[in-house]
Design a protein around this motif. Structure first.
Motif, PDB file in Angstrom:
ATOM      1  N   LEU A 176      30.845  36.840  50.038  1.00  0.00           N
ATOM      2  CA  LEU A 176      30.760  37.936  50.992  1.00  0.00           C
ATOM      3  C   LEU A 176      31.144  37.501  52.403  1.00  0.00           C
ATOM      4  N   ASP A 177      30.789  36.274  52.778  1.00  0.00           N
ATOM      5  CA  ASP A 177      30.971  35.836  54.166  1.00  0.00           C
ATOM      6  C   ASP A 177      32.293  35.118  54.420  1.00  0.00           C
ATOM      7  N   HIS A 178      32.828  34.468  53.381  1.00  0.00           N
ATOM      8  CA  HIS A 178      34.006  33.619  53.603  1.00  0.00           C
ATOM      9  C   HIS A 178      35.148  33.871  52.630  1.00  0.00           C
ATOM     10  N   GLY A 179      34.966  34.752  51.663  1.00  0.00           N
ATOM     11  CA  GLY A 179      36.005  34.990  50.676  1.00  0.00           C
ATOM     12  C   GLY A 179      35.831  34.118  49.451  1.00  0.00           C
ATOM     13  N   PHE A 180      36.674  34.334  48.457  1.00  0.00           N
ATOM     14  CA  PHE A 180      36.514  33.687  47.158  1.00  0.00           C
ATOM     15  C   PHE A 180      37.082  32.273  47.163  1.00  0.00           C
ATOM     16  N   VAL A 195      39.776  33.590  36.476  1.00  0.00           N
ATOM     17  CA  VAL A 195      38.705  34.484  36.913  1.00  0.00           C
ATOM     18  C   VAL A 195      38.808  34.646  38.420  1.00  0.00           C
ATOM     19  N   LYS A 196      38.840  35.891  38.889  1.00  0.00           N
ATOM     20  CA  LYS A 196      38.906  36.117  40.332  1.00  0.00           C
ATOM     21  C   LYS A 196      38.356  37.499  40.662  1.00  0.00           C
ATOM     22  N   PRO A 197      37.832  37.669  41.881  1.00  0.00           N
ATOM     23  CA  PRO A 197      37.379  39.002  42.296  1.00  0.00           C
ATOM     24  C   PRO A 197      38.577  39.857  42.704  1.00  0.00           C
ATOM     25  N   ALA A 205      30.763  43.433  43.385  1.00  0.00           N
ATOM     26  CA  ALA A 205      31.755  42.372  43.175  1.00  0.00           C
ATOM     27  C   ALA A 205      32.397  42.659  41.822  1.00  0.00           C
ATOM     28  N   ARG A 206      33.649  43.072  41.839  1.00  0.00           N
ATOM     29  CA  ARG A 206      34.364  43.395  40.608  1.00  0.00           C
ATOM     30  C   ARG A 206      35.288  42.229  40.272  1.00  0.00           C
ATOM     31  N   PHE A 207      35.015  41.571  39.137  1.00  0.00           N
ATOM     32  CA  PHE A 207      35.772  40.387  38.749  1.00  0.00           C
ATOM     33  C   PHE A 207      36.753  40.711  37.626  1.00  0.00           C
ATOM     34  N   GLU A 208      37.914  40.078  37.717  1.00  0.00           N
ATOM     35  CA  GLU A 208      38.946  40.199  36.686  1.00  0.00           C
ATOM     36  C   GLU A 208      38.998  38.919  35.861  1.00  0.00           C
ATOM     37  N   TYR A 209      39.089  39.080  34.547  1.00  0.00           N
ATOM     38  CA  TYR A 209      39.199  37.963  33.605  1.00  0.00           C
ATOM     39  C   TYR A 209      40.524  38.128  32.873  1.00  0.00           C
TER      40      TYR A 209
END
Length: 274
Positions: A176-180, A195-197, A205-209
Motif C-alpha cells: 500500500l505504501d511503496h508498491g509491489f 504473481v502480481k497485483p 488487493a486484486r492479484f493475477e496468477y
C-alpha cells in the motif's frame, strides 16, 4: 450441481474491482485453478524456504493437536502429520479439501477433513486444540471487520486455555505504501507462474496468477495492515503476540514478503493482579 463452466472459469461480473465480499472465495477457487495450485506453491521448494519454522514453534509450546483452518491443497497439514502432530484439516472450499485429501493419500496419509466457514467454525468442529494455524495469506479473504472479528473469536473459542493461533499475511503495508515488490522465494515458490497485483487500494488487493500455459486466474483480497491484524487479535482476547517477517526473528518493516503472527491465548498476569 457443478457445471463445466464454473469448474474452469472465475466469474467477477462486469466490474471485478467492485467485488469485495467474503463469500466470493467460493467462486474464486474453481476446479481448474485448484488443480494448478500446487505448481504455484511447489512443495519441495516451499519446504526448503520455510524450513522447520512452524514445526519448531509448535513444538516449543508443547503442541500436540492442531487445527489447520486454511488447509488449501494440504501442504502444512501433511508436513505437520509427518512431524508427528495430530491434525484436523478444514477449509471453506470443497475443491481445495478434495485436492488436499488426494495429495495426502499420495504421500501415505489420511487427512481428517471438514468443510467449515470460519465465522461459524465451532458449529462444524467439535473439539479443542492446542494450536490453530491459518496460513497462506488466507485471512485476507475476509472483507468486513465483523467477519474478521467473528472468525478470530471462533478461533479463540476452539483453542484450549493455553493454545496459540499462528496466522500469516502478505506484507500489505509495503504494498500500500511503496508498491509491489516480492522476492518470490518464501511462499509462492513455483517457477510455472507469475504473481502480481493488478489493482490495489485501501479496500482491495486484486492479484493475477498467470501460468506458463497462459491460463490466468485472479484473487480479490482485503489488504490487511500488520498493526490492524494484531490489534484485532488483542481485542478478541489474545494476550501476547509475536510477529516474524519471512520466518525471521528480527525485521525491518518493509523487508518481508510475509508476516507471521503467533498469538497466545493464555492469560498474562499484570503486577496488579492478586
Amino acid at each position: 450441481m457443478v457445471t463445466s463452466s464454473n469448474k474452469t472459469k472465475q466469474n467477477y461480473g462486469p466490474d471485478p474491482v467492485s467485488v469485495r465480499a467474503t463469500d466470493q472465495y467460493r467462486a474464486e477457487y474453481v476446479h481448474a485453478f485448484v488443480q494448478k495450485w500446487d505448481s504455484l506453491i511447489d512443495w519441495d521448494a516451499r519446504i526448503e524456504s520455510e524450513g522447520s519454522f512452524f514445526i519448531d514453534k509448535l513444538r516449543e509450546r508443547g503442541t500436540r493437536q492442531v487445527l489447520d483452518v486454511a488447509t488449501g491443497t494440504g501442504f502444512h497439514s501433511v508436513r505437520l502429520l509427518e512431524a508427528g502432530f495430530e491434525v484436523v484439516s478444514a477449509d471453506g472450499s470443497a475443491e481445495m479439501l478434495a485436492r488436499a485429501f488426494s495429495n495426502a493419500r499420495s504421500r501415505g496419509h489420511l487427512l481428517r477433513t471438514v468443510q467449515a466457514d470460519w465465522r461459524w467454525l465451532n458449529r462444524d468442529v467439535h473439539q479443542k486444540f492446542d494450536a490453530i494455524i491459518c496460513l497462506g495469506n488466507s485471512f485476507t479473504h475476509l472483507f468486513s471487520e465483523n467477519d474478521r472479528r467473528k472468525a478470530l473469536a471462533e478461533f479463540y473459542a476452539a483453542l484450549r486455555h493455553n493454545g496459540i493461533l499462528v496466522l500469516d499475511q502478505r506484507n500489505y503495508d509495503a504494498l500500500l505504501d511503496h508498491g509491489f515488490s516480492s522476492k518470490h522465494i518464501y511462499y509462492y515458490c513455483g517457477n510455472d507462474v507469475s504473481v502480481k497485483p493488478v489493482h490495489v487500494d485501501d479496500g482491495l488487493a486484486r492479484f493475477e496468477y498467470r501460468f506458463s500455459d497462459n491460463d490466468v486466474y485472479h484473487l480479490n483480497m482485503f489488504p490487511l495492515r500488520n498493526s490492524y491484524t494484531t490489534r484485532l487479535m488483542r481485542e478478541v482476547g489474545f494476550q501476547r503476540i509475536e510477529t516474524f517477517g519471512d520466518f525471521q526473528e528480527t525485521r525491518r518493516e518493509n523487508d518481508p514478503d510475509f508476516f507471521v503472527h503467533i498469538a497466545e491465548k493464555a492469560y498474562v498476569r499484570s503486577e496488579g493482579d492478586l
